[in-house]
Design an enzyme around this catalytic site. Structure first.
Site, short mmCIF file in Angstrom:
data_model
loop_
_atom_site.label_atom_id
_atom_site.label_comp_id
_atom_site.label_asym_id
_atom_site.label_seq_id
_atom_site.Cartn_x
_atom_site.Cartn_y
_atom_site.Cartn_z
N LEU A 148 29.78 41.81 19.07
CA LEU A 148 31.21 41.80 18.76
C LEU A 148 31.99 42.32 19.96
O LEU A 148 31.67 43.37 20.48
CB LEU A 148 31.50 42.75 17.58
N HIS A 149 32.98 41.57 20.39
CA HIS A 149 33.83 42.10 21.47
C HIS A 149 35.23 41.49 21.51
O HIS A 149 36.03 41.87 22.36
CB HIS A 149 33.16 41.91 22.84
#
Ligand code: UD1
Ligand code: UDP
Length: 369
Positions: free
Chosen positions: A213-214
């Site tokens: 996740l980013h």
């Protein structure tokens, strides 16, 4: 500003501009294919990513040549980072004018390099042109659209990219459908993706999920991070999770309780070979990455993308990808584990490991012509 660059390009050189993790992976096959044609080339690393685990490890894993120039631009807000990139790249290209510049993907380094080239009248090619999420709240969508406006050559990875560019009125002579260099890299290193050693190193059991996740929309506010941590809790309730965490998300996800979720191993980002080895052995991947949607499609690993849209719909129509709201993740993981997300037998057209060669052949012809 120094004005347009000198007309004699430095030794007819093609200059690749890379700066962030996904750029290195996309540039590698183009660099190799141009080298095979003996085209002179240089590699400029902007320094947008600088941590060894976001940069150096990819040079080692992929056998990339060391950068000829490192600009060391570093992090900052969009305005500050893009401004610093513009200034540094302009100085570089004025000092050593390239014959052609190649930019990759949709990061700030991509747009900055394309814009500098447009102002200095240096021809520029965009690899991965034409992708559209139609979501202008994504910084990448702004970068993609503007890069495609100024680039002379648009190398497209999947058919809908051609449709988007035509719908935007782009001259068909600028558009080349070449396939996907990120998949060239994957196919080239496929034999090196072995889940065993990395599982052993990290203590991961045989059946597990990988998550990454980013995206700002998922990690830049406490509310979004809270929704994501709740979704990851649902995932971890079903099977053990390995989460190699990008530095962008770390603070907010941890503040939202990520470390307290049982069953999630939060680790540093992995190098390319270890990461794809882990993905290859995973039961399911949960992500908001662009590139990982493509890689799981080719590896035929179910991919649940925690986003409301994707600029890569071909990974849904021709692959294993599904978009999912965080609140719906649990049931979608169940469906994936029941084998209900298998993609069609036929993958996306031209994702055959030869995109880099097609790009190099076209660039070499332009250099000669
Ligand atoms: C960038 C790209 C994104 C891409 C991602 C790939 C833009 C606008 N975004 O996002 O499209 O998916 O790279 O991973 O170009 N940081 C470090 N070490 C580093 C680099 C960054 O700790 O080596 C931290 C800094 O706090 C920095 C933050 O991460 O402010 C964000 O970095 P940045 O390059 O601006 O954007 P990414 O989120 O990495
Ligand atoms: N990747 C990696 N290590 C990790 C996470 C991702 O090597 O810990 C690779 C991944 O296989 C893909 C690329 O990095 O090839 C994608 O980068 P990212 O998700 O950061 O960017 P995006 O594709 O979303 O722009």
């Amino acid at each position: 500003m120094t004005g347009p660059a000198a007309t004699t390009a430095t030794a007819g050189r093609v200059v690749h501009v890379v700066g962030a993790r996904p750029n290195f992976i996309k540039a590698a096959p183009v660099i190799d294919a141009l080298a095979a044609l003996e085209v002179p080339q240089w590699l400029v690393h902007t320094g947008q990513h600088y941590d060894p685990l976001l940069s150096d490890v990819f040079f080692r894993d992929l056998g990339l040549p060391a950068p000829d120039v490192s600009l060391g631009v570093g992090s900052g807000s969009h305005g500050h980072q893009t401004g610093a990139l513009l200034a540094a790249l302009e100085d570089e290209f004025v000092a050593r004018p390239p014959a052609w510049v190649v930019v990759y993907g949709d990061v700030n380094s991509t747009l900055a390099a394309a814009l500098v080239c447009a102002k200095l009248l240096i021809p520029v090619a965009h690899v991965e042109a034409g992708l559209r999420s139609f979501d202008v709240t994504m910084p990448e969508e702004v970068n993609r659209r503007l890069t495609d406006v100024v680039a002379d050559l648009l190398f497209v990875t999947s058919p809908e990219g051609v449709d988007h560019l035509r719908a935007e009125g782009v001259d068909p002579a600028r558009i080349e459908m070449v396939g996907n260099p990120m998949i060239d890299t994957l196919l080239r290193h496929l034999d090196r993706f072995d889940p065993g050693p990395v599982r052993e190193r990290l203590g991961v059991p045989e059946r597990y999920a990988v998550a990454t996740l980013h995206r700002p929309a998922n990690v830049d506010t406490p509310e979004a991070a809270g929704r994501l941590v709740a979704a990851l809790r649902e995932l971890a309730a079903r099977l053990p999770v390995v989460l190699p965490l990008h530095p962008r998300g770390r603070g907010r996800l941890e503040a939202a309780g990520l470390r307290e979720v049982a069953g999630i191993a939060v680790i540093e980002p992995l190098g390319y070979l270890e990461f794809l080895s882990l993905v290859r052995g995973a039961a399911v991947v949960v992500t908001d990455s662009g590139g990982i949607q493509e890689e799981t499609t080719v590896l035929r690993i179910p991919c649940l993308t925690l986003r409301p849209n994707t600029e890569r719909p071909v990974t849904i129509t021709h692959g294993t990808n599904r978009l999912v709201e965080p609140e719906a993740l649990g049931p979608m993981v169940d469906a994936a584990l029941r084998g209900e997300l298998a993609g069609p037998a036929e993958g996306p057209p031209l994702w055959d490991g030869h995109a880099g060669e097609r790009i190099a052949a076209i660039l070499a012809a332009r250099l000669r012509g």
